[in-house]
Scaffold this motif. Sequence first.
Motif, PDB file in Angstrom:
ATOM      1  N   GLU A  93      -4.420   7.640   2.518  1.00 34.91           N
ATOM      2  CA  GLU A  93      -4.362   8.411   1.269  1.00 34.91           C
ATOM      3  C   GLU A  93      -4.824   9.859   1.444  1.00 34.91           C
ATOM      4  OE1 GLU A  93      -5.278   8.117  -3.492  1.00 34.91           O
ATOM      5  OE2 GLU A  93      -6.056   6.567  -2.155  1.00 34.91           O
ATOM      6  N   GLU A 135      -2.877  -0.588   6.892  1.00 39.34           N
ATOM      7  CA  GLU A 135      -3.529  -1.201   5.731  1.00 39.34           C
ATOM      8  C   GLU A 135      -4.792  -0.457   5.324  1.00 39.34           C
ATOM      9  OE1 GLU A 135      -3.930  -5.488   6.168  1.00 39.34           O
ATOM     10  OE2 GLU A 135      -2.421  -5.446   7.756  1.00 39.34           O
ATOM     11  N   ARG A 136      -5.047   0.683   5.957  1.00 39.36           N
ATOM     12  CA  ARG A 136      -6.276   1.435   5.684  1.00 39.36           C
ATOM     13  C   ARG A 136      -6.001   2.558   4.684  1.00 39.36           C
ATOM     14  NH1 ARG A 136      -8.746   3.391  11.146  1.00 39.36           N
ATOM     15  NH2 ARG A 136     -10.320   4.153   9.684  1.00 39.36           N
ATOM     16  N   ARG A 137      -6.233   2.240   3.451  1.00 39.75           N
ATOM     17  CA  ARG A 137      -6.008   3.241   2.404  1.00 39.75           C
ATOM     18  C   ARG A 137      -6.910   4.455   2.606  1.00 39.75           C
ATOM     19  NH1 ARG A 137      -5.572   2.324  -4.141  1.00 39.75           N
ATOM     20  NH2 ARG A 137      -5.597   4.538  -4.717  1.00 39.75           N
ATOM     21  N   GLU A 138      -8.153   4.210   3.089  1.00 39.76           N
ATOM     22  CA  GLU A 138      -9.095   5.312   3.285  1.00 39.76           C
ATOM     23  C   GLU A 138      -8.626   6.285   4.360  1.00 39.76           C
ATOM     24  OE1 GLU A 138     -10.305   2.239   6.329  1.00 39.76           O
ATOM     25  OE2 GLU A 138      -9.506   2.266   4.290  1.00 39.76           O
ATOM     26  N   HIS A 161       2.390   1.928  -3.340  1.00 39.90           N
ATOM     27  CA  HIS A 161       1.385   2.465  -4.258  1.00 39.90           C
ATOM     28  C   HIS A 161       1.146   3.945  -3.992  1.00 39.90           C
ATOM     29  CE1 HIS A 161      -2.186   2.713  -6.748  1.00 39.90           C
ATOM     30  NE2 HIS A 161      -2.848   3.218  -5.723  1.00 39.90           N
ATOM     31  N   LEU A 162       1.043   4.324  -2.707  1.00 36.52           N
ATOM     32  CA  LEU A 162       0.821   5.735  -2.374  1.00 36.52           C
ATOM     33  C   LEU A 162       2.040   6.587  -2.740  1.00 36.52           C
ATOM     34  CD1 LEU A 162      -0.995   5.432   1.090  1.00 36.52           C
ATOM     35  CD2 LEU A 162      -1.996   5.969  -1.143  1.00 36.52           C
ATOM     36  N   LEU A 199       0.829  -1.207   0.000  1.00 35.55           N
ATOM     37  CA  LEU A 199       0.000   0.000   0.000  1.00 35.55           C
ATOM     38  C   LEU A 199       0.864   1.259   0.000  1.00 35.55           C
ATOM     39  CD1 LEU A 199      -2.623   1.572   0.205  1.00 35.55           C
ATOM     40  CD2 LEU A 199      -2.633   1.135   2.670  1.00 35.55           C
TER      41      LEU A 199
END
Length: 427
Positions: free
Chosen positions: A156, A150-153, A119-120, A116
């Motif tokens: 990000e 693990e919390r993209r919300e 990716h960010l 993750l």
Amino acid sequence: MSDRQLRTEAVRYFRERPVLMAAAKRFCQKYRSLGHWGGRICLRNLGTEDQQVLSAFLRRATVDSATLAYAEFLAAWGKTRFAEVPLGEVIGALYPERLTTRQQEAQGQEQRRQHLLLHLLQLYPDGPAGQWLEALMMHHVRLGSPADYERRELLEPVARALSMLPQAYERLPFFANRVCGNPHGLDMESETGRLFLRALAYLAGYADTGSLSMAVKNELLYDQHILREDILNFATAYGLRAWTMGGEEILYWREAAIDGAPLNVPLREIVRGERFASCRENAGAFRVFIVENAGVFSTLLDNLQADGLCVPLLCLHGQLKTASWALLDRLAASGAALFYSGDFDPEGVLMADKILQRYPGAQAWHFTEEEYGPSKVVIPDSRLKKLEQVISPALAPLAGAIRQRREAFYQESLVPRLLLDLQRSGI
């Protein structure tokens, strides 16, 4: 009986005997911690039926509590009609979700975390966002719980906010709306808002980013041109003139000085000013005198008004709010020499220390060991410990004297000396 049928019967054998199910569950816990089958377990508060079942399985007498090694449990299994079925396979069929070792679980979490964050980083590779994401990858920054990684919300929006920090002053709800599409998306009470502030604190060099005072939070936002409370957050000033970035004079500063009136100037107005000067000058070096509390400020102002004198004077109201820092920053950048006078107690010395640290040319104003008068107000140990945070060499003698005498002395006693300096400066 086929192997498949034998395995099915072995599983049913356990499920029909609660005490064996309990033992299997405990051995699963051992497997998670050890990474292999083994260890010892203890079964407590066994009823009569459980004791009979366990005694028959182990072929030894048991009581209401039994300590059992996996080796003994395995040996007993080998004497049953299911001996051909590996015991680990049977327990795995009973509790498949429990057979991931803690090491394997940690490795999986780390892989998902790195995936993750990588990716960010591709989305926000540069500037504060990239710096913060790299710190997360290197474990230099810790989040509230392992699941947060693990919390993209959650991650990000913070990375996006760090990549979109404003260049001109912007109010927090409007910045949040621009970043999140929600004016409350970065509220200090929200998860995202708290993490955003912790990210700013890390980038600003704070060692402990988990416990930030409201003053520090406001200052972190202000340093990034984000305004939170720009009406209720104000500084009290007298005797100043101000100009915008475009060079246009902000007339109410000068008119107030001419009328001998102080100004409670909100943060939103302070940031309009780019350059400041004394009420008697257009530019150049000038002195600004700073006091800690409103009573001293008003008394000094009464005398200045009576004498018809205009001298730059500020009041911090017992604390350094964002508005105070904003005005002091602009005054220092405009060539002002800052003189601070506060109460002779740990809090007053710490305020002076912050000002002297932030503005190298600033000076303590009648705030020395020699002017530390007698008092009957005892300072408790809990407050005296704050003096350990003092850094400025100029304040070290005073901090040492306060630690030794353990008494608070207040600046009201020094008003005549302060006033004399103001009168001389205003002539």
